[in-house]
Design a protein around this motif. Structure first.
Motif: not given
Length: 399
Positions: A135-155
Motif C-alpha cells: 500500500i503506497p503511502q505518500v507523505s507531505h511532511y515526513a522529511t527524514c532522509a532514512c525514509l529514502s531507503d527503498k529496501r526498508q520502505y519500498p512503498a
C-alpha cells in the motif's frame, strides 16, 4: 472511526496529526487500556485533502466518470494511533474486531493508497507495515532522509524534500556567513537525530567546529530540558543550528526565556523557521533557515470558509472546531456553554484554519493527493474512459 469521510467508487486514505498532543492513563493490565485522549488542533491538512478530492471529482480530464472517496483519520501525533490506523487501512474499514474464522468481504476493501503521515517517526512505523501489503503511502511532511531507503520502505513516497538536502544546505549557509564555531540542538527523534547526523557530517566537511550537540524531546523529564538550556547559556558559541520539531523548539525557547542567554543567532529547519508561534519569541529575531516554498491553491480559502453549523455537525472534528472557535455548543447539551444560534461568522475568525497566506506543507498535501489520483488513473483508465468496476491491487497503484 475516521474524522472526515466521504463514499466514492475508490477510497483514498488520509492520516494527519489533526490533534498533536495526547494524554493517557497508566495501564493496569487488568482491563483494556483506554483510548488515547487528544488535544490541540490542526485541521488544515485534512481539509486540504478533502478540497483536493472534490476538485479532482469535478475534473473531466482526470478520472472522468469516477468519484473518489476518502477516509481521513487523526494520528494525534502518536505512533500507537498511527499504527492502529495503518492496520485499519490494510485490513478494511470495519470498526469492530472480527473474531470469526473467516474474513468478511469488506475486510478486503483496503485503500489502494494513502496521504500522510505528518511526522517521520509515525510515518516510519506505518510504512514498515503497509509496505508488506504494497500500500503506497505518500507523505507531505515526513522529511527524514532514512525514509529514502527503498529496501526498508519500498512503498513510501513523499512530496516534500528529504533532509539530506536540507542538512547540506544548512552547512553551506553557516559557512557562507563565516560562522565556524557553533552549537547544535536537535529533537531526540528520528527527524532530529538523523537530520543532525547529516548536518554534522556536512559541517565537518565545510570546516565548521561544533562546540556541543544536545538533544531533547518534549515528553522527556523537565530536568533534561533544563540541562540543554544551561549548556546553551554557558557556551561560547553564539550561533545555534536547531534541527528541532516545532513543539520541541517552543519548549526550549520558553525555558531559555526564564534566564535569557546573550543574543543568539538561530539557524533553523523547515519544521519551525516559518512558524509564527516560534518567531514571536524575541530571541528568534533574525533567525534564518530553509522553508518549504510557499504556494497559492485557488479555491481553497473559499472551501474552508464554506462551513455551516449543519455541516460541522456531520463530523466530530468539525463540531469540535466550531464549538471551540465560537465558544458555543452546537447540540446545546454542554453545561455552561451557550448554544450556537447561527450568528457565528467563520469569516471573522483569525486563526490558523482561516489563514491561507502560508500554504507550504498544505501544498504538499495537495500534490500528494493528486499523485495518487494520477496513479489510479493510470491503472483504470485508457485514452477515452475509466472502468468504474475495475479490480486492482495497491501494488498496481504503487508501480
Amino acid at each position: 472511526m475516521p474524522g472526515l469521510s466521504m463514499n466514492g467508487d475508490f477510497m483514498i486514505g488520509g492520516i494527519f496529526a489533526i490533534h498533536f498532543t495526547t494524554t493517557s492513563e497508566q495501564n493496569s493490565y487488568t482491563r483494556q487500556p483506554f483510548q488515547l485522549q487528544c488535544s490541540g488542533r490542526g485541521l488544515h491538512f485534512a481539509r486540504a485533502m478533502e478540497f483536493t478530492i472534490h476538485e479532482i471529482n469535478n475534473r473531466t480530464d482526470l478520472l472522468p466518470g469516477i468519484t473518489l472517496g476518502y477516509q481521513i483519520h487523526d494520528s494525534c501525533g502518536a505512533v500507537p494511533m498511527a499504527i492502529k490506523v495503518g492496520f485499519q487501512f490494510a485490513n478494511g474499514m470495519e470498526p469492530f474486531y472480527n473474531d470469526t474464522d473467516s474474513c468478511s468481504k469488506s475486510a478486503a476493501a483496503a485503500v489502494p493508497a494513502l496521504v500522510g503521515e505528518s511526522t517521520s517517526t509515525s510515518t516510519m512505523s506505518m510504512t514498515r507495515m503497509l509496505g508488506l501489503f504494497g500500500i503506497p503511502q505518500v507523505s507531505h511532511y515526513a522529511t527524514c532522509a532514512c525514509l529514502s531507503d527503498k529496501r526498508q520502505y519500498p512503498a513510501f513516497f513523499r512530496t516534500v524534500p528529504s533532509d539530506h538536502h536540507q542538512a547540506a544546505a544548512l552547512a553551506k549557509i553557516v559557512k557562507h556567513f563565516g560562522w565556524t564555531w557553533i552549537g547544535a540542538v536537535r529533537s531526540d527523534s528520528d527527524y532530529g537525530n538523523n537530520g543532525m547526523a547529516l548536518f554534522l557530517k556536512a559541517a565537518q566537511e565545510e570546516g565548521i567546529c561544533v562546540e556541543y550537540s544536545e538533544s531533547y524531546y518534549r515528553t522527556q523529564p523537565r530536568s533534561k530540558l533544563e540541562r540543554v538550556a544551561n549548556v546553551i547559556r554557558r557556551s561560547t558559541a553564539r550561533v545555534i543550528v536547531a534541527f528541532l520539531a516545532s513543539g520541541d523548539m517552543k519548549f526550549l525557547l520558553e525555558e531559555l526565556t526564564r534566564q535569557p542567554p546573550p543574543p543568539l543567532q538561530w539557524v533553523g529547519t523547515e519544521a519551525w523557521i516559518i512558524d509564527p508561534d516560534i518567531l514571536s519569541f524575541n530571541m528568534c529575531a533574525g533567525a534564518i533557515g530553509f522553508g518549504i516554498p510557499n504556494a497559492v491553491i485557488p479555491g481553497l480559502r473559499e472551501f474552508l470558509l464554506d462551513l455551516s453549523p449543519a455541516q460541522a455537525l456531520k463530523s466530530p472534528l468539525l463540531t469540535e472546531f466550531w464549538e471551540s472557535s465560537f465558544s458555543c455548543n452546537l447540540k446545546g447539551s454542554s453545561e455552561g456553554a451557550r448554544r450556537c444560534d447561527g450568528s457565528e461568522d467563520i469569516r471573522a475568525l483569525q486563526n490558523p484554519y482561516t489563514d491561507t497566506s502560508q500554504l507550504r506543507a498544505t501544498n504538499m498535501v495537495y500534490k500528494a493527493t493528486y499523485a495518487i489520483a494520477h496513479a489510479i488513473h493510470g491503472v483504470i483508465c485508457n485514452d477515452t474512459q475509466c472502468d468504474k468496476s475495475a479490480k486492482f491491487t495497491p501494488w498496481q497503484v504503487q508501480n
